[in-house]
Design an enzyme around this catalytic site. Sequence first.
Site, short mmCIF file in Angstrom:
data_model
loop_
_atom_site.label_atom_id
_atom_site.label_comp_id
_atom_site.label_asym_id
_atom_site.label_seq_id
_atom_site.Cartn_x
_atom_site.Cartn_y
_atom_site.Cartn_z
N CYS A 1 3.11 8.25 1.48
CA CYS A 1 3.58 7.35 2.52
C CYS A 1 3.88 6.01 1.84
O CYS A 1 2.99 5.39 1.24
CB CYS A 1 2.44 7.23 3.52
SG CYS A 1 2.74 6.07 4.81
N GLU B 1 0.82 -1.21 0.00
CA GLU B 1 0.00 0.00 0.00
C GLU B 1 0.85 1.26 0.00
O GLU B 1 1.94 1.27 0.56
CB GLU B 1 -0.83 0.07 1.29
CG GLU B 1 -1.58 -1.18 1.62
CD GLU B 1 -2.18 -1.13 3.02
OE1 GLU B 1 -2.85 -2.09 3.39
OE2 GLU B 1 -1.98 -0.15 3.73
N CYS C 1 -1.25 1.90 8.58
CA CYS C 1 -0.46 0.97 7.76
C CYS C 1 -0.94 -0.48 7.80
O CYS C 1 -1.26 -1.00 8.84
CB CYS C 1 1.01 1.00 8.11
SG CYS C 1 1.39 1.55 9.71
N CYS D 1 5.53 -7.21 7.94
CA CYS D 1 6.53 -6.64 8.84
C CYS D 1 6.88 -7.68 9.89
O CYS D 1 6.02 -8.44 10.33
CB CYS D 1 5.98 -5.37 9.51
SG CYS D 1 7.20 -4.56 10.58
N CYS E 1 4.64 -5.06 16.26
CA CYS E 1 4.08 -4.08 17.19
C CYS E 1 2.61 -4.46 17.41
O CYS E 1 1.89 -4.76 16.46
CB CYS E 1 4.18 -2.66 16.63
SG CYS E 1 5.88 -2.13 16.41
N CYS F 1 -0.41 -2.70 15.42
CA CYS F 1 -0.24 -2.39 14.00
C CYS F 1 -0.73 -3.52 13.11
O CYS F 1 -0.49 -4.70 13.41
CB CYS F 1 1.24 -2.12 13.75
SG CYS F 1 1.60 -1.69 12.04
N1 SAH Z 1 7.98 0.43 10.90
C1 SAH Z 1 8.02 1.84 10.87
C2 SAH Z 1 7.17 2.48 9.80
C3 SAH Z 1 5.80 1.92 9.58
S1 SAH Z 1 4.55 2.34 10.71
C4 SAH Z 1 7.72 2.41 12.21
O1 SAH Z 1 7.42 1.64 13.12
O2 SAH Z 1 7.84 3.61 12.40
C5 SAH Z 1 4.27 4.05 10.51
C6 SAH Z 1 3.61 4.67 11.74
O3 SAH Z 1 2.22 4.29 11.86
C7 SAH Z 1 4.30 4.21 13.01
O4 SAH Z 1 4.49 5.25 13.92
C8 SAH Z 1 3.29 3.21 13.53
O5 SAH Z 1 3.51 2.98 14.85
C9 SAH Z 1 1.98 3.88 13.18
N2 SAH Z 1 0.82 3.00 13.30
C10 SAH Z 1 0.77 1.67 13.11
N3 SAH Z 1 -0.47 1.19 13.37
C11 SAH Z 1 -1.21 2.25 13.74
C12 SAH Z 1 -2.57 2.40 14.15
N4 SAH Z 1 -3.38 1.37 14.22
N5 SAH Z 1 -2.98 3.64 14.46
C13 SAH Z 1 -2.17 4.71 14.37
N6 SAH Z 1 -0.89 4.63 13.99
C14 SAH Z 1 -0.41 3.40 13.68
#
Ligand code: SAH
Length: 423
Positions: free
Chosen positions: A175, A154, A403, A182, A186, A189
């Site tokens: 973006c 995406e 994401c 991944c 996390c 996510c």
């Molecule tokens: N792996 C990298 C980049 C991808 S995530 C990182 O961790 O920074 C990009 C951003 O979106 C990160 O800050 C991530 O924590 C956030 N993100 C992921 N899932 C999310 C959600 N459900 N709501 C809001 N932000 C989210």
Amino acid sequence: MRGSMDAKYPKLANRFSFPKLCFIHCSRRRSERSCVIFVILTEIEESFPTIVRDVPTKLDMTGLISTHKTDIKSMHLDELRRIAQPSYRAGQIVDWLYQKRVSSFSEMTNLPQILRQQLTDNFSFGKIDVLRVLGSKDTTRKFLFRLSDNNLIESVLIPASPALYGSPSDRRTICLSTQVGCAYGCKFCASGLNGWKRNLRGDEIVSQIMAVEAATGERIDNIVFMGMGEPLANYDNLMRAIQIINAPWGIGIGARHITISTCGLVPQIRQLADQPLQIRLAVSLHGASDDVRSRIMPVNRKYSLSALLEVCRYFTSRKKQRITFEYILIAQVNDSEKQARQLAKHARDLEAKINLIPYNTVDGLDWRQPSPKRQKEFLAILRAAGVHATLRREKGDDIAAACGQLRLQTERDLAPPLLKSSG
Ligand code: SAH
């Protein structure tokens, strides 16, 4: 050796140097190439120690030895200069790719036919297909792409948004994804829910920009690596793509308009600090103490908060630029006053900015965002401590823009035959 090559390729022999003939030979005999290239290069090295530098080097080897051809959009100008002679041809190739934006070698009409053929033989000309677009002009638009191996990724196009990341003049921000899935898991996510599949190649990263520009007719001027995947876990391909995105002969976007977001890979942040481009860094902090951070980000068990903050300090000192801490607000997980005060302290120490993002609900995950009142209180604590902080409503949460969400939804929705059939 030269004689046998001449005999094999009589028509080419008087047009190409010996190393180039070897190169052509190897690329034509793909099945035998690993062993042939080894023998030939050894012989060349022994017989012509001075010209071996002119033999198509690292990248040509990659193209020859791997089972896949290197994609032309993964190549840098200086690498193309080594294989396309005379070297101004390389300039013509990148002009076709990034200015005229053609989609095949045959369209590069000012190149001699033989060179076009060589390029066709040795490089792929990948393209990524837009499978779905959600959202409309003037709103956040989400693009779902299908890669040549049918994997889905995406990109999100975000319209003008003052000071979203970095410069105050952000216009159209894209973006980008850097991996399929991944590996960092996390807990909040969507990207990692189905695990990690593979790294994106440089050309697949660059192609996301080109495909979105082609689909919308709009020029992108700001890049954030906040899509699917952990950019710094795909460091080499990421940097290869960034160099193409940044180069005047490539997409031509200034390094200060490129932001890498990371979950906190300490060694790679150091590496990024030591490379010359002034790329911006955003760190997904999401917890201001080890206990809170480890609960939602397993990577914190490998690289503790103190190690992360230390490398952030190193980055700031090397790059003379502020970093951004991203902090998703999740109810009853990281939204306490104590966390806010600790977060403020970390940010003040590093002169970092903080981007608060209310948690965006993900199907299948139980986390919730705090009430608007709680969000504002959290922000107020940061500001009272003198920290530059913003609270932003996640743009495009209505279109599953956080994401990895659209990909997951689409993988669930689409019948397997569509995912498996074409490519
Ligand atoms: N792996 C990298 C980049 C991808 S995530 C990182 O961790 O920074 C990009 C951003 O979106 C990160 O800050 C991530 O924590 C956030 N993100 C992921 N899932 C999310 C959600 N459900 N709501 C809001 N932000 C989210």
